[in-house]
Design an enzyme around this catalytic site. Sequence first.
Site, short mmCIF file in Angstrom:
data_model
loop_
_atom_site.label_atom_id
_atom_site.label_comp_id
_atom_site.label_asym_id
_atom_site.label_seq_id
_atom_site.Cartn_x
_atom_site.Cartn_y
_atom_site.Cartn_z
N GLU A 15 0.84 -1.19 0.00
CA GLU A 15 0.00 0.00 0.00
C GLU A 15 0.88 1.23 0.00
OE1 GLU A 15 -2.29 0.80 3.58
OE2 GLU A 15 -1.16 -0.72 4.65
N CYS A 21 -1.98 -11.86 -15.24
CA CYS A 21 -1.90 -11.30 -16.59
C CYS A 21 -3.26 -11.00 -17.20
CB CYS A 21 -1.14 -12.27 -17.50
SG CYS A 21 0.58 -12.49 -17.01
#
Length: 328
Positions: free
Chosen positions: A90, A116
Amino acid sequence: MLAVEAVDAPVVVTSAWIDEQLTDTYERVGVRPGLLAEVAGVVERRWWEPGTSFVDAAALAGEAALVSAGIDRSRVGMMISTSVCKEYLEPSVACGVHHRLGLSPACVNFDLSNACLGFVNAMHLAATALDAGVLEYVLIVDGEGSRHTQERTLERLSQASATAEDVFAEFASLTLGSGAAAMVVTTTDLHPEAHRIVGGVARAATQHHDLCVGTLDRMTTDTRGLLTAGLELSEAAWRDAIGHFDWTEGVARYVMHQVSQVHTTMLCSRLGLDPALVPMIFPTRGNVGPAAIPMALASVQGELRTGDRVLCLGMGSGLNTAATELLW
């Protein structure tokens, strides 16, 4: 889809150079050099310059897409980052890109991570949000970088303790590449000239979630197992889509996730697709993760004509697959 743009990382890293770094290991464990280029079909990939962050990369592509779309960025109501690569847990990559691009405080921004497949998932989500009638524009960004992962991989595989099993477990790491892409999605009410997102299908086979596991430092892959399971899932999704979409003919381009020559050849054979209709960037870009599909799409957009059908086919470790049709 109003605009799609790609940004190449500037440093070219050849597979021949990677083979040179591993010469002693290859000789000691009995691995033949040249497999990256000859079998995977990856002749080279790109690295960002040192100091370039994943936020930097994604923001470069985002800026290019906004300029290409010619819109007022204050009207972007949602920004989605689909980058696999991130320096921190974060804050989100989206926060940095939102700030870098000077988007409105009213623009909701977040990361959407699904290996992906993230960019294709974000296209679905953007279309759904726009259909709800609460947004005017959605910006999707992605920035990927393989320098750190491949430098660490080469360090490990150069050690005297490295085995042939280690080389093959981390072989897929050496096919990765760096690049960035972005897309602006809107409604045809605002832009009748935009390319329509028709729809698509998604399927999961999450019993295979441990076949490819990666961090920024290391990615280990059961290459054969992943290929086999991925082909089976893709074929199952393709069969399920037959009753809703006709993708077997009349499609101008099949824009696939770029993994390797083996993957592309076998997927085309399994689904009955013409390889000549598949734009390939993996020989010179490697596997650029979720940026691969929009980068491949951007590479051929100048060749497409009004009315052309384009099918985006994605696969993500986990396993998940999705296919999305665009009408040019």
